[in-house]
Motif scaffolding. Structure first.
Motif, PDB file in Angstrom:
ATOM      1  N   ASN A  50       1.957  -4.924 -21.245  1.00 16.53           N
ATOM      2  CA  ASN A  50       2.651  -4.249 -22.342  1.00 16.53           C
ATOM      3  C   ASN A  50       2.130  -2.826 -22.548  1.00 16.53           C
ATOM      4  O   ASN A  50       2.874  -1.957 -23.005  1.00 16.53           O
ATOM      5  CB  ASN A  50       2.545  -5.047 -23.642  1.00 16.53           C
ATOM      6  N   LEU A  53       3.933   0.218 -20.857  1.00 14.92           N
ATOM      7  CA  LEU A  53       5.058   0.877 -21.512  1.00 14.92           C
ATOM      8  C   LEU A  53       4.630   2.211 -22.105  1.00 14.92           C
ATOM      9  O   LEU A  53       5.383   3.182 -22.091  1.00 14.92           O
ATOM     10  CB  LEU A  53       5.640  -0.030 -22.605  1.00 14.92           C
ATOM     11  N   PRO A  57       7.676   4.145 -18.958  1.00 13.70           N
ATOM     12  CA  PRO A  57       8.716   3.119 -19.039  1.00 13.70           C
ATOM     13  C   PRO A  57       9.161   2.612 -17.668  1.00 13.70           C
ATOM     14  O   PRO A  57       9.488   1.441 -17.512  1.00 13.70           O
ATOM     15  CB  PRO A  57       9.865   3.820 -19.768  1.00 13.70           C
ATOM     16  N   TYR A  60       6.654   0.086 -16.537  1.00 16.97           N
ATOM     17  CA  TYR A  60       6.866  -1.155 -17.289  1.00 16.97           C
ATOM     18  C   TYR A  60       8.047  -1.930 -16.712  1.00 16.97           C
ATOM     19  O   TYR A  60       7.956  -3.154 -16.515  1.00 16.97           O
ATOM     20  CB  TYR A  60       7.107  -0.833 -18.764  1.00 16.97           C
ATOM     21  N   ASP A  61       9.145  -1.219 -16.410  1.00 16.58           N
ATOM     22  CA  ASP A  61      10.316  -1.873 -15.818  1.00 16.58           C
ATOM     23  C   ASP A  61       9.978  -2.509 -14.480  1.00 16.58           C
ATOM     24  O   ASP A  61      10.465  -3.600 -14.161  1.00 16.58           O
ATOM     25  CB  ASP A  61      11.466  -0.878 -15.653  1.00 16.58           C
TER      26      ASP A  61
END
Length: 133
Positions: A50, A53, A57, A60-61
């Motif tokens: 987490n 992120l 981003p 994170y994806d």
């Protein structure tokens, strides 16, 4: 009078005066500790992924995309198995501690925990694996 050879005489089996030496109760004790560590490691990984992120981003994806594989799906089954087993066995341990007949009913309660765990895991595994098939 009949006599036996010394080789035929077996030494008496040692008597254990504690609850957790050998048998099912010992394995429940071990499973409780191992499942607790598995859950702890998962929580560390969960916090770390987490935090990606905040970094990016896109990163994170990418991490989330790797969680959609069959191997991770099987890992999630292991995680749910550890959480359910840890929870059910934890309830059993509380009952052992606070019920005066807990120790004498320990084996029965352990089998109840196993049955509840299996009954909870079967529908979860079927539903969870349906996402990958």
């Amino acid at each position: 009078m009949l006599t036996r050879d010394a080789a035929e005489v077996k030494p008496p089996r040692p008597v254990h005066n504690t609850f957790y030496r050998g048998g099912l109760s010992m394995w429940a004790w071990v499973a409780q500790r191992v499942s607790g560590m598995v859950i702890y490691v998962f929580l560390l990984v969960h916090v770390a992924d987490n935090l990606t992120l905040r970094v990016s981003p896109a990163a994170y994806d990418e991490v989330i995309h790797t969680y959609k594989t069959l191997i991770m799906g099987i890992g999630e089954i292991g995680l749910v198995a550890a959480i359910l087993g840890h929870g059910f066995n934890g309830i059993r341990i509380v009952i052992l501690d606070f019920w005066s007949k807990g120790i004498e009913k320990s084996k029965l309660m352990l089998w109840i925990v196993v049955v509840l765990w299996v009954l909870a895991m079967i529908p979860f595994v079927i539903r969870h694996l349906s996402h990958y098939i």
